[in-house]
Write an enzyme that holds these catalytic residues in place. Structure first.
Site, PDB file in Angstrom:
ATOM      1  CG  HIS A  30      -0.256   0.020   2.537  1.00 18.12           C
ATOM      2  ND1 HIS A  30       0.362   1.131   3.052  1.00 18.12           N
ATOM      3  CD2 HIS A  30      -0.091  -0.956   3.470  1.00 18.12           C
ATOM      4  CE1 HIS A  30       0.880   0.854   4.243  1.00 18.12           C
ATOM      5  NE2 HIS A  30       0.623  -0.414   4.512  1.00 18.12           N
ATOM      6  CB  CYS A  66       1.899  -3.565   5.096  1.00 21.46           C
ATOM      7  SG  CYS A  66       0.317  -3.990   5.863  1.00 21.46           S
TER       8      CYS A  66
END
Length: 412
Positions: free
Chosen positions: A152, A160
């Site tokens: 992202h 992440c």
């Protein structure tokens, strides 16, 4: 006249040859983006696609290398072999080298994941996001837990792979175009590092080395064929490019299986070259091993880049910037000291930590005080996107022409 023509051609060739490096940093004015979900790829990428015989909607593959801090986009050419079309410096990834094991350990996933169109999250509060598909069949059968682990924007990570908004805009566009072209599964290959002989030797003392050796089989298959390997799971381990009349049961016994003879021969040749390089590395780095830095140490290296930025902007730097080669004895001593510090911290607290993240923080404190390091914001996923992301993704990657992988391999 002929000289001018030659000079022009040479200049264009040089420009195209440098495109991959130029893509490390994107130059997009986000204020001019009217529809981020449909934003087309920039002309420079389309130009290189044409030069490499790639269709705009041909299949893609995503490769991640943690230690080097790199995310790469590979794309199918007209011969169904893949070539690198773009490379991006990962702005932030949390934890250390090694797979994600449990919820809260702050580790970013390592392994092979199949991404479908449902993994795209256009409503992410972190600009745009692509769910990694963790846990996959391998993770699930080995009891690994965690959810909502993304690629992202926003440059802030808690398990992440976080890019800048400009970067994720392009990465999302690559995936969108491939799905529009008919690709049903994009393979994500997430590695701890480029699995060269030198790197494998440097990391031979890691507790994760057996897991990494298993991933290396898939890595090697791609290096040899330049096509996404067919991935299955049996006996709680990955298997790659194996033909079998039986079914693959993640927790069950592997069926009788074999690889195409041409592929087996190519891998054998590749292994010979690898063995020579490994022997060379063992002599060059005899008695030495790589120290894998903590997240706090990586952040300290790039701390200056945060000045003038929002608090949420939290780049982590790369392991290559913060790590180093050490004598094996010194490395073992440092590891023992960190373990003792962690145990002492847990004992002082009166009980085991509530989750793995507490253990990670205590261990990092043995080397770098993380108190000055901003805590990343939670893993991004909007409430409306939760239902779009499948809990578990199939492992096989369907190629554009929908032929078995060995048919592609036999084709020159």
């Amino acid at each position: 006249m002929r000289f001018r023509h030659f000079a022009y051609v040479s200049l264009m060739a040089l420009a195209l040859a440098g495109c991959n490096d130029a893509l490390e940093t994107t130059q997009i004015d986000l204020s001019q983006v009217k529809n981020k979900v449909e934003q087309p790829l920039p002309p420079r990428i389309l130009t290189e696609m044409a030069a490499k015989s790639m269709d705009r909607n041909s299949p893609i593959l995503i490769r991640i290398f943690k230690e080097e801090g790199q995310l790469e986009i590979w794309k199918a050419k007209t011969d169904n072999r893949y070539d690198k079309i773009a490379g991006y410096k990962i702005c932030a990834w949390s934890g250390r080298l090694g797979p994600k094991v449990k919820q809260g350990d702050r580790q970013a996933p390592e392994g092979f994941y199949n991404l479908t169109k449902a993994n795209l999250n256009p409503n992410s509060k972190y600009y745009l996001a692509i769910n990694t598909g963790f846990p996959n069949k391998y993770d699930a059968v080995n009891g690994r837990t965690g959810t909502d682990l993304m690629i992202h924007g926003a440059c802030s990570s808690s398990g992440c792979y976080s890019m800048t908004d400009e970067q994720v805009l392009e990465i999302y566009a690559f995936a969108r175009d491939a799905f529009q072209g008919g690709q049903t599964g994009v393979q994500l290959q997430a590695f701890p590092f480029r699995m060269t002989a030198e790197n494998m030797f440097k990391h031979r003392t890691s507790e994760n080395i057996d897991f990494w050796k298993m991933l290396k089989v898939g890595y090697d298959n791609f290096e040899v064929t330049k096509r996404p390997p067919e991935v299955n799971v049996c006996e709680k381990k990955y298997v790659f490019n194996q033909q079998s009349a039986g079914a693959f049961n993640p927790g069950g016994k592997c069926p009788e299986m074999s690889a195409p003879p041409a592929l087996t021969a190519a891998l054998a040749s590749y292994d010979k070259t690898y063995d020579i390089a490994y022997a060379k590395a063992s002599k060059q780095f005899d008695g030495m091993a790589w120290y894998d830095p903590s997240e706090a140490e990586r952040k300290a290296v790039v701390a200056k880049s945060r000045k003038g930025r929002e608090l949420a902007y939290a780049p982590t730097g790369t392991s290559l910037e913060a790590g180093r080669m050490m004598k094996v004895a010194d490395l073992e001593g440092m590891t023992a000291a960190k373990t003792a510090t962690t145990v002492a911290a847990n004992t002082a607290a009166g009980s085991a930590p509530a989750d793995a993240s507490a253990t990670v923080k205590a261990a990092d404190a043995a080397i770098v005080n993380p108190a000055s390091v901003p805590v990343p914001t939670p893993s991004p996923i909007s409430p409306t996107a939760t239902a779009l992301v499948p809990v578990e993704q199939p492992q096989s990657v369907e190629l554009a022409a929908k032929k078995p992988f060995w048919k592609f391999w036999d084709r020159n």
